[in-house]
Motif scaffolding. Sequence first.
Motif, PDB file in Angstrom:
ATOM      1  N   PRO A  74       0.829  -1.208   0.000  1.00 49.52           N
ATOM      2  CA  PRO A  74       0.000   0.000   0.000  1.00 49.52           C
ATOM      3  C   PRO A  74       0.862   1.256   0.000  1.00 49.52           C
ATOM      4  O   PRO A  74       2.008   1.234   0.444  1.00 49.52           O
ATOM      5  N   PRO A  79      -0.978   2.720   8.673  1.00 47.28           N
ATOM      6  CA  PRO A  79      -1.160   1.364   9.189  1.00 47.28           C
ATOM      7  C   PRO A  79      -1.364   0.321   8.096  1.00 47.28           C
ATOM      8  O   PRO A  79      -0.962  -0.830   8.266  1.00 47.28           O
ATOM      9  N   ARG A  80      -1.952   0.733   6.960  1.00 49.88           N
ATOM     10  CA  ARG A  80      -2.146  -0.230   5.861  1.00 49.88           C
ATOM     11  C   ARG A  80      -0.797  -0.716   5.363  1.00 49.88           C
ATOM     12  O   ARG A  80      -0.563  -1.917   5.197  1.00 49.88           O
ATOM     13  N   SER A  83       1.099  -2.829   8.184  1.00 49.70           N
ATOM     14  CA  SER A  83       0.574  -4.168   8.452  1.00 49.70           C
ATOM     15  C   SER A  83       0.874  -5.123   7.304  1.00 49.70           C
ATOM     16  O   SER A  83       1.267  -6.270   7.525  1.00 49.70           O
ATOM     17  N   VAL A  84       0.729  -4.640   6.061  1.00 50.44           N
ATOM     18  CA  VAL A  84       0.993  -5.529   4.916  1.00 50.44           C
ATOM     19  C   VAL A  84       2.481  -5.837   4.815  1.00 50.44           C
ATOM     20  O   VAL A  84       2.887  -6.980   4.574  1.00 50.44           O
ATOM     21  N   THR A  86       4.667  -5.948   7.190  1.00 53.97           N
ATOM     22  CA  THR A  86       5.033  -6.906   8.241  1.00 53.97           C
ATOM     23  C   THR A  86       4.539  -8.305   7.889  1.00 53.97           C
ATOM     24  O   THR A  86       5.296  -9.275   7.934  1.00 53.97           O
ATOM     25  N   TYR A  87       3.264  -8.392   7.511  1.00 59.64           N
ATOM     26  CA  TYR A  87       2.665  -9.700   7.252  1.00 59.64           C
ATOM     27  C   TYR A  87       3.363 -10.406   6.094  1.00 59.64           C
ATOM     28  O   TYR A  87       3.795 -11.558   6.216  1.00 59.64           O
ATOM     29  N   ARG A 115      -5.137 -10.148  -2.620  1.00 58.51           N
ATOM     30  CA  ARG A 115      -5.765  -9.551  -1.438  1.00 58.51           C
ATOM     31  C   ARG A 115      -5.052  -8.264  -1.034  1.00 58.51           C
ATOM     32  O   ARG A 115      -5.690  -7.337  -0.545  1.00 58.51           O
ATOM     33  N   PHE A 116      -3.741  -8.212  -1.229  1.00 59.41           N
ATOM     34  CA  PHE A 116      -2.974  -7.072  -0.713  1.00 59.41           C
ATOM     35  C   PHE A 116      -2.582  -6.061  -1.787  1.00 59.41           C
ATOM     36  O   PHE A 116      -1.790  -5.168  -1.524  1.00 59.41           O
TER      37      PHE A 116
END
Lengths: 204, 163
Positions: A74, A79-80, A83-84, A86-87, A115-116
């Motif tokens: 992103p 935070p988007r 979080s992506v 990191t994941y 999805r991302f």
Amino acid sequence: MSTTPRQIRITLLGVGILLVAGIVATAAFFSFSSTTSFCTSCHEMNVHKEELAQSPHAKDYDESAIDCADCHLPRGLGPRYLSVKTYLGVKDVFVHFTESPDSIDRRHSQPVARRFVDDASCQACHDDLYKDAKKEKDISEIGKLAHDNYNGKDGKSYRLCVDCHTNMAHLPSFDRRLDINQEFAAKLVAAEQLVAAEEQGGAQ
Amino acid sequence: MITISLTKKNMLLGACGLFILAVVGIGLFFLYLNFAFPVKHATGTHLAVPDQYTDCVTCHTKVSAQVTQDWREAKHGVTLVKCVVCHGEPDGKGSIPFMATPDPKLICSRCHDPAVVRMEAKYGNSADCYSCHAYHQNPVHSNAYETRVPTTQTTLDQPGQGF
């Protein structure tokens, strides 16, 4: 053993310095590990790199190369993104050390990748949904209907850009048979034949 | 004046606290991730193109290329069982409800009733038809590849159930 206020203050200062250093180091590592050269330094990403090179998404409107992170992470540092990053980072490292490149099943990784891919990443370049990629011609009537639906003007779709626009930069072998991918598939096959011919020439 | 004594008990308590914080943190992380990037999106509403309601393929060959091509290459496509026969029409008219995943009890048995009855008599009730019938000889579009269950069985015989 007991601690005095002075010791607590020193401890707090230490923790603060460590925290700042940690944030700086994380930011540096995040930016370094989001470069295309870092992504493709692992063997399992070679195939994706080669497909991207033959795809319409190899270069952007200004003829500069499109990086992995341009689509797969992103935009911004909110935070988007965090979080992506990191994941996917933890997932990629885990898969890299637990699976062999041959055992990676692209039918399973496709939905995860889709999805991302944030719609905002697509629309950073494709800002006018009613014009073609070069922003010159209008898109087809069917395309206009579909984008009306996406924008909520005519019904409402909750699908992402990539749920309809599949195989934009990558084309696994099982998707090459689709009529809509014929042009991309032909380019990939030609590139593969070129590589094979060069290898044969080198061997002789 | 605050004093914290570093006894064994306090250190143990601190470790427990850190562990609980970590678990809660990871939980919140995944909660946020699923909220921001849902695996399954909300069901939308179809666009209105009344004169094209039965001509699904024109658009869907582009917006759901794989499903459309799977259908065209499968028995249902070859024999031209059109989308609306199982999926209904987007405007909700007609006897078939409009749905992405047709209910096999309602839809499959409209044509395949004798076969469904036979299969149920032999093998009992199955939750759906797709998980088997997409894979072998009749690849109606579905994700059979993903839902398939590997088996070590090498014959069709099932113990206690003669063919």
